[in-house]
Motif scaffolding. Structure first.
Motif, short mmCIF file in Angstrom:
data_model
loop_
_atom_site.label_atom_id
_atom_site.label_comp_id
_atom_site.label_asym_id
_atom_site.label_seq_id
_atom_site.Cartn_x
_atom_site.Cartn_y
_atom_site.Cartn_z
N ALA A 105 0.88 -1.33 0.02
CA ALA A 105 0.21 -0.08 -0.08
C ALA A 105 0.96 1.07 -0.02
CB ALA A 105 -1.00 0.02 1.17
N ALA A 106 1.99 1.17 0.71
CA ALA A 106 2.89 2.35 0.99
C ALA A 106 3.44 2.69 -0.51
CB ALA A 106 3.84 2.04 1.90
N ALA A 107 3.97 1.44 -1.05
CA ALA A 107 4.58 1.74 -2.24
C ALA A 107 3.51 2.24 -3.43
CB ALA A 107 5.17 0.30 -2.84
N ARG A 108 2.01 2.09 -3.46
CA ARG A 108 1.19 2.52 -4.25
C ARG A 108 0.64 3.63 -3.68
NH1 ARG A 108 -2.39 -2.76 -6.07
NH2 ARG A 108 -0.61 -4.19 -6.59
N GLY A 109 1.16 4.53 -2.68
CA GLY A 109 0.60 5.45 -2.41
C GLY A 109 -0.76 5.54 -1.76
N ALA A 145 -10.04 -10.12 6.03
CA ALA A 145 -9.43 -8.80 6.30
C ALA A 145 -10.41 -7.54 6.32
CB ALA A 145 -8.43 -8.39 5.11
N ARG A 146 -9.93 -6.77 7.09
CA ARG A 146 -10.87 -5.59 7.23
C ARG A 146 -9.62 -4.48 7.13
NH1 ARG A 146 -12.85 -8.00 11.81
NH2 ARG A 146 -14.93 -8.81 11.48
N VAL A 147 -10.18 -3.49 6.17
CA VAL A 147 -9.26 -2.29 5.73
C VAL A 147 -9.67 -0.93 5.49
CG1 VAL A 147 -8.83 -2.70 3.46
CG2 VAL A 147 -6.98 -1.76 4.66
N LEU A 157 -8.12 -1.06 -2.88
CA LEU A 157 -8.04 -1.91 -1.90
C LEU A 157 -8.21 -3.49 -2.20
CD1 LEU A 157 -9.61 0.46 0.80
CD2 LEU A 157 -7.15 -0.12 0.46
N GLU A 158 -9.26 -3.77 -2.95
CA GLU A 158 -9.50 -5.15 -3.46
C GLU A 158 -8.37 -5.75 -4.21
OE1 GLU A 158 -13.39 -4.99 -5.25
OE2 GLU A 158 -14.31 -4.72 -3.02
N ASP A 159 -7.99 -4.98 -5.20
CA ASP A 159 -6.78 -5.21 -6.25
C ASP A 159 -5.64 -5.55 -5.16
OD1 ASP A 159 -5.41 -5.33 -8.78
OD2 ASP A 159 -4.71 -3.66 -8.02
#
Length: 196
Positions: A105-109, A145-147, A157-159
């Motif tokens: 997630a961090a890498a994707r912004g 998961a919950r995000v 988020l699903e991807d």
């Protein structure tokens, strides 16, 4: 140490630098992880996780080992001195998913506001107890998961969720056959080494 962008507690510049270094030298991607267990009594053992091998050399960044307790619940003759081995396996999958999700997630912004994983697995103890029954291992593992994120869509988020499952080392080790080589050293005056 980089002082660039930090997202989800991950130094993104350092992450990108690590990826680029591994592209240039594949040996930097190689690790040998270790765990040690000493039986205490009954179903209770003490585990130790310390140094590991990275790129052919022992990593010395850990100044002391992590200590874990493993046991069984009373229904399986234990005293609940710690989680059992199967529960630790499920926890390992939860940890792996979480680090994969946060870093990618961090890498994707993508900023993560909250994230949690619940993992459960079905197990039949008959084979473990020497009786006829289904396989000795887990028959199914379910991960939920919950995000939440303040800056991206549910589709993103699903991807990412799918990507993390495809690249998780622990999931891969559970879902695909991995050779396990075990040896036994019998200590005493009639010592022998047995391999399987």
């Amino acid at each position: 140490m980089s002082t660039g962008t930090v997202r989800n507690g991950i130094d993104v510049d350092q992450l990108v630098g690590t990826i680029n270094a591994i592209k240039d030298d594949g040996g930097l991607a190689t690790f040998t992880w270790r765990a040690r267990s000493v039986w205490e009594q009954g179903t209770h053992s003490t585990g130790e996780i310390g140094r590991f091998i990275h790129n052919g050399a022992e990593d010395t960044s850990r100044t002391r080992a992590f200590t874990l307790q493993g046991d069984e619940p009373p229904v399986l003759l234990g005293e609940n001195a710690g989680p059992n081995a199967v529960e630790l396996l499920l926890q390992a999958l939860a940890f792996c998913y979480a680090v994969g999700y946060a870093a990618n997630a961090a890498a994707r912004g993508i900023e993560i506001s909250s994230m949690e994983y619940e993992i459960e697995g079905d197990f039949d103890a008959r084979r473990f107890l020497g009786l006829d029954g289904p396989r000795a291992g887990l028959t199914e593992i379910r991960a939920r998961a919950r995000v939440s994120s303040p800056n991206t869509s549910a589709e993103d988020l699903e991807d990412l969720f799918r990507y993390v499952q495809e690249t998780s080392p622990v999931r891969d080790g559970l879902a695909n056959p991995t050779p396990v080589v075990s040896t036994l050293e019998v200590v005493g005056h009639r010592a022998a080494v047995v391999s399987s």
